[in-house]
Design an enzyme around this catalytic site. Sequence first.
Site, PDB file in Angstrom:
ATOM      1  N   GLY A 175       0.809  -1.205   0.000  1.00 56.13           N
ATOM      2  CA  GLY A 175       0.000   0.000   0.000  1.00 56.13           C
ATOM      3  C   GLY A 175       0.839   1.250   0.000  1.00 56.13           C
ATOM      4  CB  SER A 176       1.154   4.144   0.982  1.00 56.47           C
ATOM      5  OG  SER A 176       1.152   5.552   1.021  1.00 56.47           O
TER       6      SER A 176
END
Length: 564
Positions: free
Chosen positions: A371-372
């Site tokens: 994620g991110s």
Amino acid sequence: MKKGRSVLLLVLIFAGLILAAAVSWVFMTLRSEPVVPEAAVLEIRVEGPLAEFADPGALAALFAGRPQSMLDIWNGLRLARADRRVTGVLLRLGLLDCDWAKCAEIRDAVLDFRRSGKKAVAYFEDAPLATKEYYIATACDRIVLHPLGGLGITGLGGQVPFFKNALDKLGIRAEIEHIEEYKTAYNQFTEKGFTPAHREMTESLLADQFDHFLKDVAAARGKSEPEIRALVDRALFRGEDAVRAGLVDECLYEDQVRALFGRQGRPAVLIPISRYSRISPSSVGLGRGRRLALLYAVGPIHGGESLAGTIGSDTLGRWLREAREDSAIAAVVLRVDSPGGAAVASDVIAREVELTRAVKPIVVSMSDVAGSGGYWIAMGASRIVAQPQTLTGSIGVLAGKIDASGLLAKLGIGSETVRFGRFADLYSPFRPATAEERVLLKADIRWIYERFVAKAAAGRHLAPEQIDRLGRGRVWTGAQAKARGLVDELGGLSKAIEIAKALAGIGPEEDVRLAVRPGRTSFLGALFGRRGADARTGLTAEMERAAGFLKMLGRNQVLAIVPF
């Protein structure tokens, strides 16, 4: 005097011979292929922290043994499936320290092993908290519990710690600007509890993972989802009670478990995966086709070279370039298990992914979390594959500083300011940020967020407005992300390799050889190389992650990082 020197010289020569013998023994031990007896049973202990790729090098292997990794388990089951000498697998399940996607990865690998017609048995001695472990066990033909053992299927949930009250008492303030409301990695330091967006996202993630647990376990145990939910709400089972509930098949002692694999009255011969992982694929008829590069991107992302448990943009970028420029590599599989990190370092890696995609297929396989920044490095790939339980997305950024002026005042520490430039002390820990500085910082991270959105839109072939609605820092499960176009397929490493083969024009029945990076560490490399920064501190896992986040924040970088 001369006699003393001669004795010293002899001692040094003798010590050198011992060291040389030790080095030779290590290399012979680590490189020699073990003997696999007929009707062997592969024994796998599934417990503790499961690293994606674990290689301590020859020196550590000499003193502590090579730690087990996800790659070992996946590859061991793949080889055992094709090995006529292996008739079954015994999973010894203990307390795991990993997230749900790794559990799904192991479960998928066991199910694939069983398609060969071979037997798989899961064995628990005592498992009072075993929701994840039980999920893996349901991939086996039989689940066995020790007669006095307990089995706890308690569901999903827990506590999220918030540190604001403690920081207030210390006189410390976390001053964070973020984009947007779901970018909650900082909330543990700025809030006393959940914000509405933080709670909504957390409940959504757990609910989706729990739904997959109920569905998969119900199908495996021949029950309905409401029946499994009712058993979860009972939580604790002991011995025969677990059998009556249909959660396990029988209660047996260790010798009786071995007898399940015996043939013609002979006990089974167990071969631990630590030994079996040293066999060559060619010995079981595999690994003879074209080459694929399997690159591991594990840990927080930062600039420079990788350290133990981190992703350095220089290191991973170099691996991608080497795979791209090697004409013998037909395709690249990038295995990502990262919560993100520095936004610029993530973009450096993403550029190499895009350049690779222009030359040959590159497929991302997502593990527990991508994620991110972990999503940033994946979004330009040819295809993205995630487990249904993977945590991904979190398209958003944040930046800020720690204001320690309250603590410093309590300690009697003052400061004087010397400044050439209006914002020369923008990130100073000696004072709070001004309203003007916070506006400046917000504008800076919004600029980066807009480029994150634009790059994600280009990589996923979606409109920027769609990506913005899906972004705003929100984390999705792999299943939720697929439904929204953020990933392409659901599955694990095997699925990613299957897709990479197809994109490279390799037939589904053709085998491939995997060129894995990072590679093995040599004896001398382990002896003289830089020590990794992975020593335990004695803090809880949550506190260590919090400390790591604060350390990254202290570098004054814009971060693309998921919540804890």
